[in-house]
Structures are given as C-alpha cells and as structure tokens.
Design an enzyme around this catalytic site. Structure first.
Site, mmCIF file in Angstrom:
data_model
loop_
_atom_site.group_PDB
_atom_site.id
_atom_site.type_symbol
_atom_site.label_atom_id
_atom_site.label_comp_id
_atom_site.label_asym_id
_atom_site.label_seq_id
_atom_site.Cartn_x
_atom_site.Cartn_y
_atom_site.Cartn_z
ATOM 1 N N CYS A 105 -18.633 -14.918 -19.504
ATOM 2 C CA CYS A 105 -17.963 -13.683 -19.795
ATOM 3 C C CYS A 105 -16.058 -14.009 -19.398
ATOM 4 C CB CYS A 105 -18.889 -13.844 -17.787
ATOM 5 S SG CYS A 105 -17.323 -13.353 -16.345
ATOM 6 N N CYS A 108 -14.889 -17.392 -14.306
ATOM 7 C CA CYS A 108 -14.587 -18.557 -13.633
ATOM 8 C C CYS A 108 -14.145 -19.084 -14.714
ATOM 9 C CB CYS A 108 -15.866 -18.720 -13.164
ATOM 10 S SG CYS A 108 -16.199 -17.708 -11.546
ATOM 11 N N GLN A 332 -6.413 -8.699 -0.158
ATOM 12 C CA GLN A 332 -6.702 -10.428 0.086
ATOM 13 C C GLN A 332 -8.536 -10.397 0.052
ATOM 14 O OE1 GLN A 332 -5.351 -13.876 -0.483
ATOM 15 N NE2 GLN A 332 -3.049 -12.919 -0.165
ATOM 16 N N GLU A 382 8.484 -5.703 1.363
ATOM 17 C CA GLU A 382 8.006 -5.447 0.434
ATOM 18 C C GLU A 382 7.616 -3.708 -0.574
ATOM 19 O OE1 GLU A 382 4.149 -6.936 -1.003
ATOM 20 O OE2 GLU A 382 4.676 -5.077 -2.245
ATOM 21 N N ASP A 430 5.736 -16.107 0.260
ATOM 22 C CA ASP A 430 4.643 -15.520 -0.346
ATOM 23 C C ASP A 430 4.747 -14.438 -1.648
ATOM 24 O OD1 ASP A 430 1.758 -15.637 -1.352
ATOM 25 O OD2 ASP A 430 1.179 -14.478 0.709
ATOM 26 N N CYS A 457 0.958 -18.785 -5.304
ATOM 27 C CA CYS A 457 -0.272 -19.091 -5.738
ATOM 28 C C CYS A 457 0.035 -19.569 -7.171
ATOM 29 C CB CYS A 457 -1.105 -17.469 -5.793
ATOM 30 S SG CYS A 457 0.632 -16.846 -6.789
HETATM 31 N N1 SAH Z 1 1.832 -12.077 2.150
HETATM 32 C C1 SAH Z 1 0.637 -11.057 1.649
HETATM 33 C C2 SAH Z 1 0.954 -10.811 -0.366
HETATM 34 C C3 SAH Z 1 1.755 -11.106 -0.932
HETATM 35 S S1 SAH Z 1 1.128 -11.040 -2.904
HETATM 36 C C4 SAH Z 1 -0.798 -11.304 1.749
HETATM 37 O O1 SAH Z 1 -0.649 -12.405 2.403
HETATM 38 O O2 SAH Z 1 -1.135 -10.571 1.717
HETATM 39 C C5 SAH Z 1 2.984 -10.352 -2.811
HETATM 40 C C6 SAH Z 1 3.824 -9.393 -2.914
HETATM 41 O O3 SAH Z 1 5.293 -9.595 -3.420
HETATM 42 C C7 SAH Z 1 2.819 -8.330 -3.663
HETATM 43 O O4 SAH Z 1 2.707 -7.674 -2.313
HETATM 44 C C8 SAH Z 1 3.942 -7.630 -4.383
HETATM 45 O O5 SAH Z 1 4.113 -6.375 -4.837
HETATM 46 C C9 SAH Z 1 5.559 -8.516 -3.588
HETATM 47 N N2 SAH Z 1 6.633 -8.217 -4.621
HETATM 48 C C10 SAH Z 1 6.982 -8.480 -5.762
HETATM 49 N N3 SAH Z 1 8.207 -8.133 -5.789
HETATM 50 C C11 SAH Z 1 8.374 -8.519 -4.864
HETATM 51 C C12 SAH Z 1 9.930 -8.186 -4.900
HETATM 52 N N4 SAH Z 1 10.681 -8.291 -5.745
HETATM 53 N N5 SAH Z 1 9.974 -7.716 -3.199
HETATM 54 C C13 SAH Z 1 9.584 -7.954 -2.049
HETATM 55 N N6 SAH Z 1 8.438 -7.886 -2.619
HETATM 56 C C14 SAH Z 1 7.971 -8.170 -3.808
#
Ligand code: SAH
Length: 502
Positions: A105, A108, A332, A382, A430, A457
């Site tokens: 797969c 993982c 998430q 976002e 994030d 991440c």
């Molecule tokens: N904090 C959220 C999502 C984090 S994932 C949570 O915990 O669920 C990272 C996010 O950044 C995604 O939703 C993606 O669409 C957004 N993103 C990517 N580039 C960006 C930018 N330049 N400005 C704002 N958001 C962005």
C-alpha cells in the site's frame, strides 16, 4: 541526519543524473550488485539510510542500527536506492507490521518500527531540523523538562529550546475520520481500495487499520451494493464508467455518517434503489451525497455536489466547539490528536481573555474558534474562500461573535490589517508544508505580538521560519511534537515563541 543526506532526498524527484565516468571509480557499488549495508538513519520517507564503504544507499524497510543485505536498484551520482533482501542484524525497535497489506500500500511508512520508537524518531526529526536548518540551540537535559507553567514565564533562562517528548496516541490505530477510496475493476468486477505503491493500479481492500471501523464498513457496504446494482466502475484509462470514488466521513463524537459517491456523470442508474440499500445497510447514515467529476484528472472531487438523501452536513466537535462538515469541507482527519494539538496551542498562546489574536492559515476556523472564548477578539485569514464560508458558519453555529474571518493570502491580508491599526497580542500560524511566506514573517516581526504560536506539519520549514523570527526579536521557548498521523512519517508540532523586547 547529516547535511549531505538532506540534499539527495530532496533532489530525488527532479534528479535524472546517473554516475558520471569520472566519479564511477570512487563509487563502491553498482546497479544490480548485492551488498551488506549498515543503516545509520531514517530518511524523509521512512526509508533506512545505509552506508556501504561511505556510499549512501536508501533502503525501504530497513531501520537504524541494522545490518542488511541489499540489491542496488538505481544509482545516482552520490547515492543509490536498494531493495532490502535480508535483515542480518535486526533492530530491537523492529516490529511486525500489524497490517497485511502494509508493503503493497505505502499509505503508512513506519509500521515496522515500534510505536514508541516512532514517537522518539519524530521528536528527533524536529530537533535535527531546528539545529541543522534553524541553527537553533536545543536544551540538552531533556529527561527532566520543566512543566508547562514554567516555560511560560517570559523571563525564563535561555538554556535552549525545550523540545518535549512527542505526544502520541494511547491506541494509535483506527484514528482517521475520513476514507477516500478509488473504485476500479478487476476480473471479478467492481473493486475499491488503494493504489499499489508508485502506480495507478487499484488493489481491492476491505480494511485499513488506521481508518475508523465505521468508514471501512460504509465503503464495503457501498461496494457490495454497487456490484449488486451493476453500477459501472470508472476506468481511468478509457474515462468510461460511472463510480470513481467512495468517500466516507464519520463524526467521532456525534456518530454521524456521510457517504459521498463521486461519479463521472450526472445520472446514476437505479438511484432510488441505491439510496434505499445504503440506508438499509449503513445503519445510522445521516447524509448521502453525490459529487460529479467528469474531468480527466487525479483530483477526487468535482465542482458540483448534490444531496441524494438526508442532510448537507454531518457534525463533529473538537473540545466544546461544534463543526459542520460538508462533503468537501476540510476537517482535521485525526480528531483525537487535533484536540491535543489545539489545547497545546491554547496553552502556548497564554491568553487571559483580553487579547487580540490573529489566526493565519485558519482553514475552517478551527483554531480561531477554539481560542475565541479565551480572548477578546480573533481575526482569521485563509486563502480558500469556501473554507472561510465554513468558518463563518461554524462561528454562528457556536454563537461565537468575537471572530472575524477574511478570505485572502495571509501575507496580503495581515499587512492590510496592520495598516488599518489592528494590533495583535498573539499571532498563531498553521501554514501548509512550504511554511510561512517571507512577507508574512516580516509583517509579524513588525507587528511585535507578545507571543507567536507556530503550528507546523513540516519541521524543515518550521526551522527555517523560526530562525527568521529569532533574528526578528523572538525566542523559541518550547516545541511540542504531536503525533497526528501514527505509522506515517508526518511530523506535526506546535512551538511557543516569546518576544524578547518585553
Ligand atoms: N488551521 C487550520 C488549517 C491548517 S492547513 C486547521 O487546523 O484546520 C493550512 C491552511 O492554509 C489550508 O487551509 C490552506 O488552504 C491555507 N493556505 C495556504 N496558503 C495560504 C496563504 N498564502 N494564505 C492563507 N492561507 C493559506
């Protein structure tokens, strides 16, 4: 990991070079040769990093500390890829993968490493990146780390960054709340499962051990029903057939179930019968949707979603915040660990109720809403407009009024807020794997929030960005790795930075 190891791993996707005649003399291995290698580390994809007379070979399935017999498959100038033939000396951290299809797969990468060792490895990844890329000092005495309350003292001594042991799951299986299964065909008819590693050949699968049982049951039921009704599976090569993917979503705290059928066209034959059978065979289903995707693409979802039966949304909670999740909403995938991650972000934000907080890269507003009751005002930004629609709906759903969401790039919107006079006490970021935009980091430094909470991440871009923030007057006090994706190589962490000027 040494610096020389990073480069080959990174360059792998683009590098097409092979060993030149000049360097061939110094290369101690050749293609198709069989050698014994010592494994000295783990690469970014979970592969063992081995050495044969100083030459680097990447060996999938081998672990640090092991001596292995390998066959070289592919050679580049400074490194090669080899197949594991035999483990001659096994690591005490090696364990039998629980999943029968683990090797086929590729979903993982670390099941052959004990869970305890996975957690240690993820912390070490963070430390290595902080030191190597960020040129940051990590506190040495890690066994006796101060409790959280201590690190939040802003005048704490500077003995280096406290990198806490990875917060893992007590039961690291069956944690995913969303399953997306490609549908295809073999001699026996309709199948659904996963793409065999490195290919687009679908292998049938009834169970995935990191997937919630409920999702496995839903996908199996839908496959069975589709076979019964003679619904034609999609064929990627000919672009014929109807059913492309089955997506199952499960609300861990609400028990609600959503089924999404992704179809290559509008009309579903025997539609009413299909809906009736899904309702009968999937007890508790609350939403059955169809998403139409007629494009020749690897992207799963198309633009149009229709509700075939039931609700548009399922609901789930993180802490005491309720979220509406539609067929295409980002949410998430590991809700248990998400709550742990967000609680850590809340703790690192050090809120008293008076603060203005900016949540950059806010997605559907999960972190914003999680922090909102502990702060005066939250601003979330976002880039995906639909996610901002979800964020606003979720704020309303929870009766939370002290949040303001805006769609746009964090690096454009936050400077505009700054010019409009918004002052932030805390900024949470994030970002996706590529990390924060340089312009955003510049604005953060200009805005001088008291604290920055960095949810990451990807430890390498985290380290790069922390260096920039440190040079801009911040001190990284603590980093907490959180295992969001057990048995995979993903390393998530949350960092606490404090402004040095106060
Ligand atoms: N904090 C959220 C999502 C984090 S994932 C949570 O915990 O669920 C990272 C996010 O950044 C995604 O939703 C993606 O669409 C957004 N993103 C990517 N580039 C960006 C930018 N330049 N400005 C704002 N958001 C962005």
């Amino acid at each position: 990991m040494s610096k020389s190891r990073r480069k080959p791993i990174r360059g792998r996707a683009v590098s097409g070079g092979s060993s030149s005649p000049a360097s061939a003399a110094s290369v101690p291995v050749e293609k198709n040769g069989v050698y014994e290698a010592d494994i000295i580390g783990i690469g970014h994809d979970g592969e063992g990093v081995g050495r044969v007379d100083g030459f680097t070979l990447f060996v999938q399935g081998a672990l640090p500390g092991e001596r292995v017999r390998v066959k070289v498959l592919n050679m580049k100038k400074q490194y090669g890829y080899a197949k594991l033939l035999q483990v001659l000396q096994s690591s005490p951290e090696r364990t039998e993968p629980a999943c029968g299809i683990y090797r086929q797969c590729g979903g993982c990468q670390l099941q052959h490493l004990s869970y305890e060792a996975q957690l240690k490895y993820k912390r070490q990844m963070v430390i290595d990146n902080l030191e190597r890329i960020g040129k940051l000092k990590v506190a040495e005495h890690q066994e006796d780390l101060p409790k959280e309350s201590l690190i939040l003292k802003e005048d704490a001594g500077d003995n280096g960054i406290l990198v806490y042991p990875t917060l893992g799951m007590s039961d690291p299986w069956r944690y995913r709340n969303k399953s997306q299964v490609p549908i295809g065909m073999d001699e026996g008819g309709l199948i659904g499962g996963f793409y065999a590693q490195g290919s687009h050949r679908i292998v049938d699968m009834e169970t995935c051990l990191i997937q919630h049982e409920q999702n496995d049951a839903v996908v199996s039921a839908v496959k069975r029903i589709a076979r019964e009704l003679g619904i034609r599976p999609y064929n990627e090569e000919t672009h014929q057939g109807l059913l492309r993917h089955v997506v199952a979503r499960y609300g861990f705290h609400t028990g609600q179930i959503m089924v999404v059928l992704i179809t290559n066209g509008e009309n579903i034959p025997h539609k009413d019968e299909l809906i009736g059978l899904i309702r009968q065979d999937v007890p508790g289903v609350t939403s059955i949707c169809q998403n139409i995707n007629t494009k020749v693409t690897n992207v799963i979802f198309g633009d149009e979603t229709r509700v075939l039966w039931g609700e548009d949304f399922i609901y789930d909670t993180i802490g005491d915040i309720r979220f509406a999740i539609s067929a295409r909403s980002f949410f998430q995938v590991n809700p248990v660990q998400t709550e742990i991650l967000y609680r850590k972000a809340l703790e690192y934000a050090g809120l008293t109720g008076d603060e203005t907080v900016i949540d950059a890269y806010c997605g559907i507003g999960t972190i914003s809403l999680f922090l909102a009751r502990h702060a005066r005002q939250i601003y979330g930004v976002e880039v995906v407009k639909e996610a901002i629609d979800d964020a606003r709906r979720n704020a309303e759903l929870n009766g939370i009024r002290n949040v303001q969401f805006e769609a746009g790039q964090a690096e454009t919107v936050i400077p505009a807020w700054h010019r409009q006079g918004v002052r932030a006490d805390v900024i949470v970021v994030d970002p996706p794997r590529k990390g924060c935009d340089g312009a955003l980091l510049g604005t953060i430094v200009e805005m001088q929030p008291r604290r920055i909470v960095y949810v990451s991440c990807n430890p390498s871009t985290l380290a790069r960005d922390l260096r920039i923030l440190e040079d801009g007057g911040y001190r990284t006090v603590a980093v907490q790795p959180v295992d969001m994706f057990p048995h995979t190589v993903h390393v998530e962490s949350v960092s606490c930075l404090i402004y040095k000027g106060f």
